[in-house]
Design a protein around this motif. Structure first.
Motif, PDB file in Angstrom:
ATOM      1  N   SER A  12       0.837  -1.116  -0.364  1.00  0.00           N
ATOM      2  CA  SER A  12       0.115   0.051  -0.056  1.00  0.00           C
ATOM      3  C   SER A  12       1.021   1.254   0.180  1.00  0.00           C
ATOM      4  CB  SER A  12      -0.831   0.122   1.233  1.00  0.00           C
ATOM      5  OG  SER A  12      -1.780  -1.101   1.152  1.00  0.00           O
ATOM      6  N   GLY A  13       2.017   1.120   0.418  1.00  0.00           N
ATOM      7  CA  GLY A  13       2.969   2.206   0.509  1.00  0.00           C
ATOM      8  C   GLY A  13       4.349   2.457  -0.059  1.00  0.00           C
ATOM      9  N   GLY A  14       5.353   2.524   0.760  1.00  0.00           N
ATOM     10  CA  GLY A  14       6.714   2.804   0.362  1.00  0.00           C
ATOM     11  C   GLY A  14       7.234   1.642  -0.225  1.00  0.00           C
ATOM     12  N   GLY A  15       6.967   0.113   0.176  1.00  0.00           N
ATOM     13  CA  GLY A  15       7.558  -0.824  -0.625  1.00  0.00           C
ATOM     14  C   GLY A  15       8.834  -1.178  -0.170  1.00  0.00           C
ATOM     15  N   SER A  16       9.661  -0.740   0.958  1.00  0.00           N
ATOM     16  CA  SER A  16      10.876  -1.069   1.410  1.00  0.00           C
ATOM     17  C   SER A  16      11.191  -2.513   1.409  1.00  0.00           C
ATOM     18  CB  SER A  16      11.504  -0.258   2.419  1.00  0.00           C
ATOM     19  OG  SER A  16      11.050  -0.443   3.452  1.00  0.00           O
ATOM     20  N   ASN A  17       9.929  -3.225   1.978  1.00  0.00           N
ATOM     21  CA  ASN A  17      10.197  -4.485   2.278  1.00  0.00           C
ATOM     22  C   ASN A  17      10.136  -5.300   0.873  1.00  0.00           C
ATOM     23  OD1 ASN A  17      10.323  -5.586   5.191  1.00  0.00           O
ATOM     24  ND2 ASN A  17       8.840  -3.974   5.210  1.00  0.00           N
ATOM     25  N   LEU A  18       9.070  -4.944  -0.170  1.00  0.00           N
ATOM     26  CA  LEU A  18       9.049  -5.369  -1.112  1.00  0.00           C
ATOM     27  C   LEU A  18      10.544  -5.268  -2.000  1.00  0.00           C
ATOM     28  CD1 LEU A  18       7.933  -6.206  -4.030  1.00  0.00           C
ATOM     29  CD2 LEU A  18       7.473  -3.768  -4.243  1.00  0.00           C
ATOM     30  N   GLU A  19      11.066  -4.189  -1.789  1.00  0.00           N
ATOM     31  CA  GLU A  19      12.555  -4.157  -2.418  1.00  0.00           C
ATOM     32  C   GLU A  19      13.596  -5.110  -1.968  1.00  0.00           C
ATOM     33  OE1 GLU A  19      13.261  -0.937  -4.327  1.00  0.00           O
ATOM     34  OE2 GLU A  19      15.006  -2.106  -4.916  1.00  0.00           O
ATOM     35  N   LEU A  90       2.224 -10.144   2.228  1.00  0.00           N
ATOM     36  CA  LEU A  90       1.784  -8.843   2.516  1.00  0.00           C
ATOM     37  C   LEU A  90       3.048  -7.947   3.176  1.00  0.00           C
ATOM     38  CD1 LEU A  90      -1.714  -9.608   4.425  1.00  0.00           C
ATOM     39  CD2 LEU A  90      -1.406  -9.392   2.167  1.00  0.00           C
ATOM     40  N   ALA A  91       3.066  -7.021   2.370  1.00  0.00           N
ATOM     41  CA  ALA A  91       4.164  -6.102   2.887  1.00  0.00           C
ATOM     42  C   ALA A  91       3.773  -4.428   2.818  1.00  0.00           C
ATOM     43  CB  ALA A  91       5.507  -6.084   1.941  1.00  0.00           C
ATOM     44  N   GLY A  92       3.356  -4.131   4.133  1.00  0.00           N
ATOM     45  CA  GLY A  92       2.949  -2.922   4.241  1.00  0.00           C
ATOM     46  C   GLY A  92       1.634  -2.820   3.589  1.00  0.00           C
ATOM     47  N   TYR A  93       0.869  -3.873   3.464  1.00  0.00           N
ATOM     48  CA  TYR A  93      -0.534  -4.037   2.902  1.00  0.00           C
ATOM     49  C   TYR A  93      -1.404  -3.340   3.981  1.00  0.00           C
ATOM     50  CZ  TYR A  93      -4.565  -5.289   0.218  1.00  0.00           C
ATOM     51  OH  TYR A  93      -5.884  -5.173  -0.601  1.00  0.00           O
ATOM     52  N   ASN A 111       2.596 -12.078   6.406  1.00  0.00           N
ATOM     53  CA  ASN A 111       2.556 -10.721   6.610  1.00  0.00           C
ATOM     54  C   ASN A 111       3.911 -10.454   7.773  1.00  0.00           C
ATOM     55  OD1 ASN A 111       1.428  -8.004   6.866  1.00  0.00           O
ATOM     56  ND2 ASN A 111       0.858  -8.382   8.786  1.00  0.00           N
ATOM     57  N   ILE A 112       4.254  -8.923   7.396  1.00  0.00           N
ATOM     58  CA  ILE A 112       5.227  -8.805   8.476  1.00  0.00           C
ATOM     59  C   ILE A 112       4.642  -7.403   9.262  1.00  0.00           C
ATOM     60  CG2 ILE A 112       6.162  -7.038   6.743  1.00  0.00           C
ATOM     61  CD1 ILE A 112       8.796  -7.734   7.981  1.00  0.00           C
ATOM     62  N   HIS A 113       5.064  -7.677  10.385  1.00  0.00           N
ATOM     63  CA  HIS A 113       4.304  -6.467  11.522  1.00  0.00           C
ATOM     64  C   HIS A 113       5.326  -6.079  12.464  1.00  0.00           C
ATOM     65  CE1 HIS A 113       1.164  -4.595  13.885  1.00  0.00           C
ATOM     66  NE2 HIS A 113       1.998  -4.859  14.993  1.00  0.00           N
ATOM     67  N   PRO A 114       5.586  -4.740  12.714  1.00  0.00           N
ATOM     68  CA  PRO A 114       6.627  -3.985  13.009  1.00  0.00           C
ATOM     69  C   PRO A 114       6.557  -4.059  14.683  1.00  0.00           C
ATOM     70  CG  PRO A 114       5.395  -2.530  12.332  1.00  0.00           C
ATOM     71  CD  PRO A 114       4.798  -3.513  12.145  1.00  0.00           C
ATOM     72  N   ALA A 115       6.464  -5.253  15.197  1.00  0.00           N
ATOM     73  CA  ALA A 115       6.280  -5.449  16.604  1.00  0.00           C
ATOM     74  C   ALA A 115       6.198  -6.717  17.024  1.00  0.00           C
ATOM     75  CB  ALA A 115       4.949  -4.833  17.309  1.00  0.00           C
ATOM     76  N   ILE A 179      13.691  -1.002  13.451  1.00  0.00           N
ATOM     77  CA  ILE A 179      12.888  -2.233  13.222  1.00  0.00           C
ATOM     78  C   ILE A 179      12.933  -2.521  11.699  1.00  0.00           C
ATOM     79  CG2 ILE A 179      10.609  -3.045  13.432  1.00  0.00           C
ATOM     80  CD1 ILE A 179      10.543  -2.020  15.840  1.00  0.00           C
ATOM     81  N   LEU A 180      12.679  -1.456  11.032  1.00  0.00           N
ATOM     82  CA  LEU A 180      12.449  -1.441   9.560  1.00  0.00           C
ATOM     83  C   LEU A 180      14.127  -2.205   8.784  1.00  0.00           C
ATOM     84  CD1 LEU A 180      10.582  -1.104   7.445  1.00  0.00           C
ATOM     85  CD2 LEU A 180      11.671   1.179   6.834  1.00  0.00           C
ATOM     86  N   GLU A 181      14.994  -1.700   9.480  1.00  0.00           N
ATOM     87  CA  GLU A 181      16.210  -2.343   9.005  1.00  0.00           C
ATOM     88  C   GLU A 181      16.312  -3.909   9.306  1.00  0.00           C
ATOM     89  OE1 GLU A 181      19.666  -0.243  10.689  1.00  0.00           O
ATOM     90  OE2 GLU A 181      20.996  -1.793  10.096  1.00  0.00           O
ATOM     91  N   GLN A 182      15.685  -4.413  10.413  1.00  0.00           N
ATOM     92  CA  GLN A 182      15.685  -5.642  10.635  1.00  0.00           C
ATOM     93  C   GLN A 182      14.556  -6.471   9.784  1.00  0.00           C
ATOM     94  OE1 GLN A 182      17.970  -7.437  12.594  1.00  0.00           O
ATOM     95  NE2 GLN A 182      18.839  -5.429  12.789  1.00  0.00           N
ATOM     96  N   GLU A 183      13.489  -5.603   9.590  1.00  0.00           N
ATOM     97  CA  GLU A 183      12.511  -6.135   8.524  1.00  0.00           C
ATOM     98  C   GLU A 183      13.048  -6.578   7.412  1.00  0.00           C
ATOM     99  OE1 GLU A 183       8.820  -3.995   8.290  1.00  0.00           O
ATOM    100  OE2 GLU A 183       9.030  -3.058  10.007  1.00  0.00           O
ATOM    101  N   HIS A 184      14.029  -5.719   7.005  1.00  0.00           N
ATOM    102  CA  HIS A 184      14.427  -6.021   5.288  1.00  0.00           C
ATOM    103  C   HIS A 184      15.387  -7.438   5.326  1.00  0.00           C
ATOM    104  CE1 HIS A 184      14.053  -1.501   4.795  1.00  0.00           C
ATOM    105  NE2 HIS A 184      12.696  -2.099   4.652  1.00  0.00           N
TER     106      HIS A 184
HETATM  107  C1  GRF Z   1       6.457  -1.932   7.690  1.00  0.00           C
HETATM  108  O1  GRF Z   1       6.981  -1.629   8.881  1.00  0.00           O
HETATM  109  C2  GRF Z   1       5.760  -3.511   7.916  1.00  0.00           C
HETATM  110  O2  GRF Z   1       6.246  -3.980   9.001  1.00  0.00           O
HETATM  111  C3  GRF Z   1       4.284  -2.671   8.248  1.00  0.00           C
HETATM  112  O3  GRF Z   1       4.354  -1.741   7.222  1.00  0.00           O
HETATM  113  C4  GRF Z   1       5.567  -1.332   7.049  1.00  0.00           C
HETATM  114  C5  GRF Z   1       5.768  -1.281   5.367  1.00  0.00           C
HETATM  115  O4  GRF Z   1       6.904  -0.479   4.939  1.00  0.00           O
HETATM  116  N1  GRF Z   1       3.366  -3.965   7.872  1.00  0.00           N
HETATM  117  P1  GRF Z   1       7.312  -0.602   3.445  1.00  0.00           P
HETATM  118  O5  GRF Z   1       6.112  -0.236   2.443  1.00  0.00           O
HETATM  119  O6  GRF Z   1       7.666  -2.175   3.477  1.00  0.00           O
HETATM  120  O7  GRF Z   1       8.669   0.315   3.364  1.00  0.00           O
END
Ligand code: GRF
Length: 205
Positions: A12-19, A90-93, A111-115, A179-184
């Motif tokens: 839905s947004g920036g897509g850094s996890n997609l990247e 799901l990556a920021g959906y 899905n990824i969740h930041p907690a 947290i986002l750095e770890q998500e990637h």
């Molecule tokens: C991430 O923090 C993810 O955990 C959450 O939404 C954010 C999406 O970031 N579900 P991005 O769009 O992948 O940059």
């Protein structure tokens, strides 16, 4: 010949996890799997540009284009079928995945969740709200979780987690960035492990 696992990423947004997922694919860290489509709930999502830069097909399916939720969910399901999706990430959906899609792809939507679920998940717990709640509660650590999606928000079985410290000087933004750095790192790794297990148990589409 082994069947390639076809992944659809929903954003839905920036897509850094997609990247991060696409980079993993391009550097051989997602063997036997391929992102075949990116679906966005938002026509302005930067994630769409990222997908296009990597030569990945995109589809925009916005809720406002449909009279009701059923038609919206049906349009998504149709794209998933057309893409012959095996796994959905799901990556920021930010929309709820409807029960029909969950039934059809039971156990294969991640899905990824930041907690650190099960804490700080559920309706309304997204973006900065999550980190604000963690800071307000005085937690000493937070992190990110990958889980299987079921009918409830941020609820299904947890596949992987990484912890990070919460520092006394943190703002929601600094905590989110840590947290986002770890998500990637976590999402591609968890996805790889998930796909490997799926290959062993047999991919069904
Ligand atoms: C991430 O923090 C993810 O955990 C959450 O939404 C954010 C999406 O970031 N579900 P991005 O769009 O992948 O940059």
């Amino acid at each position: 010949m082994k069947k390639v696992i076809r992944i659809v990423v929903m954003v839905s947004g920036g897509g850094s996890n997609l990247e991060a997922i696409l980079e993993a694919q391009e550097t051989g860290r997602l063997p036997g799997a391929e992102v075949v489509l990116v679906i966005s709930s938002n026509a302005d999502a930067y994630a769409l540009e990222r997908a296009q830069n990597h030569g990945i097909e995109t589809a925009v399916i916005e809720r406002k284009a449909f009279a009701g939720d059923e038609a919206f969910q049906a349009a998504i399901l149709e794209q998933l079928f057309k893409a012959r999706a095996d796994v959905v990430c799901l990556a920021g959906y930010l929309k709820k995945v409807g029960p029909g899609i969950i039934r059809r792809f039971r156990g294969r939507i991640l899905n990824i969740h930041p907690a650190l679920l099960p804490k700080y998940g559920g309706a309304g717990m997204y973006g900065h709200y999550v980190h604000e709640a963690v800071l307000a509660a005085g937690e000493k650590e937070s992190g990110c979780s990958i889980h299987i999606v079921d009918e409830d928000f941020d609820h299904g079985p947890i596949l992987a987690q990484v912890k990070v410290p919460v520092l006394p000087t943190d703002s929601p933004d600094t905590l989110a960035a840590r947290i986002l750095e770890q998500e990637h790192a976590l999402y591609p790794k968890a996805l790889r492990e998930f796909c490997e297990k799926l290959t062993v148990s047999g991919v069904q589409s």
